[in-house]
Design an enzyme around this catalytic site. Structure first.
Site, PDB file in Angstrom:
ATOM      1  N   GLY A   1     -52.265  14.598  39.845  1.00  0.00           N
ATOM      2  CA  GLY A   1     -52.550  14.415  40.963  1.00  0.00           C
ATOM      3  C   GLY A   1     -52.382  15.379  42.942  1.00  0.00           C
ATOM      4  O   GLY A   1     -52.915  16.744  42.145  1.00  0.00           O
TER       5      GLY A   1
ATOM      6  N   LEU B   1     -54.271  15.048  45.370  1.00  0.00           N
ATOM      7  CA  LEU B   1     -55.708  15.232  45.111  1.00  0.00           C
ATOM      8  C   LEU B   1     -55.711  15.531  46.602  1.00  0.00           C
ATOM      9  O   LEU B   1     -55.680  15.016  47.433  1.00  0.00           O
ATOM     10  CB  LEU B   1     -56.147  14.030  45.122  1.00  0.00           C
ATOM     11  CG  LEU B   1     -55.722  13.205  43.503  1.00  0.00           C
ATOM     12  CD1 LEU B   1     -56.278  11.585  43.415  1.00  0.00           C
ATOM     13  CD2 LEU B   1     -56.277  13.067  42.282  1.00  0.00           C
TER      14      LEU B   1
ATOM     15  N   GLY C   1     -61.257  18.499  46.842  1.00  0.00           N
ATOM     16  CA  GLY C   1     -61.921  19.465  45.587  1.00  0.00           C
ATOM     17  C   GLY C   1     -61.988  18.257  44.358  1.00  0.00           C
ATOM     18  O   GLY C   1     -63.021  18.534  44.201  1.00  0.00           O
ATOM     19  N   HIS C   2     -60.704  18.183  43.806  1.00  0.00           N
ATOM     20  CA  HIS C   2     -60.893  16.697  43.166  1.00  0.00           C
ATOM     21  C   HIS C   2     -62.120  15.542  43.441  1.00  0.00           C
ATOM     22  O   HIS C   2     -63.094  14.714  42.861  1.00  0.00           O
ATOM     23  CB  HIS C   2     -59.433  16.345  43.184  1.00  0.00           C
ATOM     24  CG  HIS C   2     -58.030  16.740  42.988  1.00  0.00           C
ATOM     25  ND1 HIS C   2     -57.501  17.094  43.763  1.00  0.00           N
ATOM     26  CD2 HIS C   2     -58.121  17.592  41.704  1.00  0.00           C
ATOM     27  CE1 HIS C   2     -56.456  17.926  42.965  1.00  0.00           C
ATOM     28  NE2 HIS C   2     -57.102  18.068  41.844  1.00  0.00           N
TER      29      HIS C   2
ATOM     30  N   GLN D   1     -48.194  22.578  29.350  1.00  0.00           N
ATOM     31  CA  GLN D   1     -48.894  23.396  30.347  1.00  0.00           C
ATOM     32  C   GLN D   1     -48.059  24.480  31.655  1.00  0.00           C
ATOM     33  O   GLN D   1     -48.816  24.789  31.890  1.00  0.00           O
ATOM     34  CB  GLN D   1     -50.312  22.511  30.968  1.00  0.00           C
ATOM     35  CG  GLN D   1     -50.168  22.298  32.750  1.00  0.00           C
ATOM     36  CD  GLN D   1     -51.430  22.065  32.514  1.00  0.00           C
ATOM     37  OE1 GLN D   1     -52.305  20.858  32.360  1.00  0.00           O
ATOM     38  NE2 GLN D   1     -52.219  22.282  33.628  1.00  0.00           N
TER      39      GLN D   1
ATOM     40  N   ASP E   1     -60.827  26.573  37.913  1.00  0.00           N
ATOM     41  CA  ASP E   1     -60.305  26.797  37.618  1.00  0.00           C
ATOM     42  C   ASP E   1     -60.832  27.340  35.771  1.00  0.00           C
ATOM     43  O   ASP E   1     -61.212  26.428  35.236  1.00  0.00           O
ATOM     44  CB  ASP E   1     -59.495  25.679  37.083  1.00  0.00           C
ATOM     45  CG  ASP E   1     -58.258  25.185  37.274  1.00  0.00           C
ATOM     46  OD1 ASP E   1     -57.308  26.434  37.925  1.00  0.00           O
ATOM     47  OD2 ASP E   1     -58.519  24.613  38.475  1.00  0.00           O
TER      48      ASP E   1
ATOM     49  N   GLN F   1     -60.538  27.474  32.164  1.00  0.00           N
ATOM     50  CA  GLN F   1     -59.586  26.427  31.792  1.00  0.00           C
ATOM     51  C   GLN F   1     -61.103  25.665  31.458  1.00  0.00           C
ATOM     52  O   GLN F   1     -61.058  25.226  29.892  1.00  0.00           O
ATOM     53  CB  GLN F   1     -59.368  25.363  32.690  1.00  0.00           C
ATOM     54  CG  GLN F   1     -59.157  24.031  32.460  1.00  0.00           C
ATOM     55  CD  GLN F   1     -58.007  23.360  33.489  1.00  0.00           C
ATOM     56  OE1 GLN F   1     -56.749  23.869  33.307  1.00  0.00           O
ATOM     57  NE2 GLN F   1     -58.444  22.852  34.571  1.00  0.00           N
TER      58      GLN F   1
ATOM     59  N   VAL G   1     -64.544  24.041  45.608  1.00  0.00           N
ATOM     60  CA  VAL G   1     -64.877  22.745  47.168  1.00  0.00           C
ATOM     61  C   VAL G   1     -63.918  23.880  47.708  1.00  0.00           C
ATOM     62  O   VAL G   1     -62.098  24.204  47.159  1.00  0.00           O
ATOM     63  CB  VAL G   1     -64.247  21.588  47.097  1.00  0.00           C
ATOM     64  CG1 VAL G   1     -64.236  21.458  48.375  1.00  0.00           C
ATOM     65  CG2 VAL G   1     -65.148  21.127  47.000  1.00  0.00           C
TER      66      VAL G   1
ATOM     67  N   SER H   1     -56.111  23.163  46.586  1.00  0.00           N
ATOM     68  CA  SER H   1     -55.567  23.798  45.169  1.00  0.00           C
ATOM     69  C   SER H   1     -54.555  22.884  45.529  1.00  0.00           C
ATOM     70  O   SER H   1     -53.913  22.943  46.995  1.00  0.00           O
ATOM     71  CB  SER H   1     -55.328  25.288  44.948  1.00  0.00           C
ATOM     72  OG  SER H   1     -53.801  25.114  44.208  1.00  0.00           O
TER      73      SER H   1
HETATM   74  P1  AMP Z   1     -56.316  20.082  38.879  1.00  0.00           P
HETATM   75  O1  AMP Z   1     -55.438  18.592  39.478  1.00  0.00           O
HETATM   76  O2  AMP Z   1     -55.347  21.194  39.532  1.00  0.00           O
HETATM   77  O3  AMP Z   1     -55.257  20.037  37.921  1.00  0.00           O
HETATM   78  O4  AMP Z   1     -57.316  19.639  39.175  1.00  0.00           O
HETATM   79  C1  AMP Z   1     -57.733  19.004  38.550  1.00  0.00           C
HETATM   80  C2  AMP Z   1     -59.453  18.698  38.588  1.00  0.00           C
HETATM   81  O5  AMP Z   1     -59.944  19.609  40.016  1.00  0.00           O
HETATM   82  C3  AMP Z   1     -59.824  20.506  37.253  1.00  0.00           C
HETATM   83  O6  AMP Z   1     -60.928  20.389  36.564  1.00  0.00           O
HETATM   84  C4  AMP Z   1     -59.647  21.721  38.568  1.00  0.00           C
HETATM   85  O7  AMP Z   1     -60.543  22.674  38.080  1.00  0.00           O
HETATM   86  C5  AMP Z   1     -60.404  20.666  39.277  1.00  0.00           C
HETATM   87  N1  AMP Z   1     -60.252  21.403  40.818  1.00  0.00           N
HETATM   88  C6  AMP Z   1     -59.163  21.666  41.292  1.00  0.00           C
HETATM   89  N2  AMP Z   1     -59.250  22.172  42.652  1.00  0.00           N
HETATM   90  C7  AMP Z   1     -60.425  22.629  42.550  1.00  0.00           C
HETATM   91  C8  AMP Z   1     -61.164  22.526  43.985  1.00  0.00           C
HETATM   92  N3  AMP Z   1     -61.369  23.495  45.047  1.00  0.00           N
HETATM   93  N4  AMP Z   1     -62.976  22.475  43.937  1.00  0.00           N
HETATM   94  C9  AMP Z   1     -63.169  21.595  42.831  1.00  0.00           C
HETATM   95  N5  AMP Z   1     -62.062  21.530  42.052  1.00  0.00           N
HETATM   96  C10 AMP Z   1     -61.085  21.530  41.537  1.00  0.00           C
END
Ligand code: AMP
Length: 283
Positions: A33, A35, A38-39, A63, A152, A155, A178, A187
């Site tokens: 979440g 969001l 990137g998401h 985690q 990530d 991951q 992104v 992030s």
């Molecule tokens: P998170 O909500 O931070 O756990 O991220 C969920 C998904 O979005 C994960 O696969 C992250 O790698 C991806 N994600 C987070 N930030 C970015 C970004 N800046 N660019 C691309 N993917 C992202």
């Protein structure tokens, strides 16, 4: 159209059984979440490749290795739902904690080696929590494809290896990082940065770019590359580097010489916020 909000596993399974019966492919975008664009890129790509996009939103306690980090993680569910709807997701799966962990979790998914270095060294148990919740989500949703960001990278590598080694029937789709206009990787944690920290933060990406330039120009000694890249951060004493490593892109092991594609990965603290970033460098 609004995304359908589902919080129970049984309701989600029923809904998706119908989707599958209708011959529609399913794409899963797992998130915690808060969001952002990137998401958004993950959802956009999922939409291009699948008829039905499921976005999961779950702040996974397994985690987090610091209770305070878990507690202060942002949870703007209404805004996230709106974001998913406008991005074209069909379903948002946002389970309460008891739905995902009705009792103590005794079974886990563990990926050795890939999770040993980088974040694995500094966040004990983190990747076990990630791969366990991702395997649960893959079993719950049974998507054709699942989308993960290269932001990530460790991951992503661990999930790819889990899926390969355990024969999980899903295609893992990597999505390029992104960034903000000044290079800072988007992030959910960026919102914790003070204006001053936010101004300084892009130096982390610039250090990665210095390493990339050296590698592309033929530097073969990872220690030399590391030192030159870190020297660029000396003018920013507010940035406390946790690690800055050069690893092979599949198993994320530190390399002794740079003789093929490598990933340069960094984690750094700005105040009480931990940021990570990385670049894949091909030679
Ligand atoms: P998170 O909500 O931070 O756990 O991220 C969920 C998904 O979005 C994960 O696969 C992250 O790698 C991806 N994600 C987070 N930030 C970015 C970004 N800046 N660019 C691309 N993917 C992202």
């Amino acid at each position: 159209m609004s995304a359908q909000l589902i919080s129970s596993i049984s309701e989600l399974r029923e809904t998706l059984a119908k989707t599958r019966r209708d011959g529609h492919g399913i794409g899963l975008v797992p998130t915690m979440g808060a969001l952002h664009r990137g998401h958004g890129r993950l959802i956009e790509l999922a939409r291009e490749q699948s008829d039905c996009v499921v976005v999961s939103i779950f702040v996974n306690p397994l985690q987090f290795n610091q209770q305070q980090d878990y507690e202060r993680y942002p949870r703007p569910l209404a805004a996230d739902l709106e974001f998913c709807s406008t991005s074209g997701a069909g379903v948002v799966f946002a389970p309460p904690i008891e739905e995902m962990y009705p009792h103590a979790q005794l079974a886990h998914a563990d990926v050795a080696r890939v999770t040993e270095h980088l974040c694995g060294k500094f966040r004990p148990g983190h990747f076990r929590g990630v791969t366990t919740v991702v395997l649960k989500l893959l079993n719950i949703v049974q998507p054709d494809r699942a989308y993960f960001g290269e932001k990530d990278a460790q991951q992503l590598a661990a999930i790819r290896r889990m899926v390969a080694d355990l024969n999980v029937p899903v295609e893992i789709v990597p999505v390029a990082t992104v960034r903000e206009a000044d290079g800072l990787a988007l992030s959910s944690r960026n919102q914790h940065l003070s204006p001053e920290e936010r101004r300084i933060a892009p130096a982390i990406y610039r250090a990665l770019q210095v390493a990339e330039r050296l590698i592309v120009n033929g530097a073969a000694d990872p220690q030399e590359v590391r030192q030159e890249a870190l020297a660029t951060l000396e003018s920013c004493p507010q940035i406390r580097v946790e690690y800055f490593e050069i690893v092979d892109p599949e198993e994320m092991q530190p390399v002794e010489r740079i003789a093929g594609p490598v990933r340069v990965a960094v984690a750094a603290w700005l105040g009480s916020t931990r940021l990570i970033d990385n670049l894949l460098c091909a030679i």
